[in-house]
Scaffold this active site. Structure first.
Site, PDB file in Angstrom:
ATOM      1  N   HIS A  46       0.859  -1.188   0.000  1.00 52.63           N
ATOM      2  CA  HIS A  46       0.000   0.000   0.000  1.00 52.63           C
ATOM      3  C   HIS A  46       0.896   1.239   0.000  1.00 52.63           C
ATOM      4  CE1 HIS A  46      -3.766  -2.060   1.769  1.00 52.63           C
ATOM      5  NE2 HIS A  46      -2.943  -2.984   1.302  1.00 52.63           N
ATOM      6  N   GLU A  48       0.845   3.962   1.660  1.00 55.00           N
ATOM      7  CA  GLU A  48       1.215   4.451   2.989  1.00 55.00           C
ATOM      8  C   GLU A  48       2.321   3.603   3.609  1.00 55.00           C
ATOM      9  OE1 GLU A  48      -3.358   4.901   2.609  1.00 55.00           O
ATOM     10  OE2 GLU A  48      -1.801   3.527   1.911  1.00 55.00           O
ATOM     11  N   CYS A  76      -6.709   2.365   4.676  1.00 55.18           N
ATOM     12  CA  CYS A  76      -7.459   1.210   5.167  1.00 55.18           C
ATOM     13  C   CYS A  76      -7.059   0.957   6.631  1.00 55.18           C
ATOM     14  CB  CYS A  76      -7.148  -0.015   4.315  1.00 55.18           C
ATOM     15  SG  CYS A  76      -5.440  -0.602   4.471  1.00 55.18           S
ATOM     16  N   CYS A  79      -3.323   0.221   7.138  1.00 52.73           N
ATOM     17  CA  CYS A  79      -2.482   1.413   7.038  1.00 52.73           C
ATOM     18  C   CYS A  79      -2.682   2.353   8.219  1.00 52.73           C
ATOM     19  CB  CYS A  79      -2.729   2.122   5.711  1.00 52.73           C
ATOM     20  SG  CYS A  79      -2.138   1.150   4.307  1.00 52.73           S
TER      21      CYS A  79
END
Length: 131
Positions: A46, A48, A76, A79
């Site tokens: 991801h 992040e 999400c 994260c």
């Protein structure tokens, strides 16, 4: 947020969900990241997480207190936990998902460059459906 948008565009061009992230410390860019899940076969890829790992490596510490994150889409749960555990102080989020995580409290500011981020995501998924 401009830098995070540029990262999202990189993801888009790689056929990844166009999410980009930038971590700043004292008005200087510490790291950037974009989604790499598909290309790297990485469940943790991801934007992040990528940016947090790069920032931690750069300063040689997992503790990112005093840093600010700019991200094009609300993080999400995975994260959010990484952001919280890295002690990032504040997040600027361009556009929100349908749900928000109300259990994890981090100062969050929504809506910066929302139209640009939203359009990038819409275009990505329209193109996916048309393939």
């Amino acid at each position: 947020m401009d830098i995070a948008i540029k990262e999202a565009i990189k993801a888009y061009k790689k056929d990844e969900v166009p999410v980009g992230c930038c971590i700043v410390y004292k008005n200087k860019v510490l790291s950037v990241g974009h989604n790499i899940r598909q290309g790297k076969y990485d469940i943790m890829g991801h934007a992040e997480i990528v940016a947090i790992k790069k920032a931690a490596k750069r300063i040689k510490s997992w503790n990112l207190s005093g840093c600010t994150m700019y991200v094009t889409l609300s993080p999400c749960d995975l994260c959010f936990l990484a952001i919280k555990n890295s002690r990032i102080a504040k997040i600027y989020i361009s556009c929100e998902k349908i749900y928000k995580n109300d259990t994890i409290v981090i100062e969050s500011i929504f809506g910066i460059m929302k139209d640009t981020s939203t359009q990038l995501l819409k275009n990505f998924f329209i193109n996916k459906r048309n393939k």
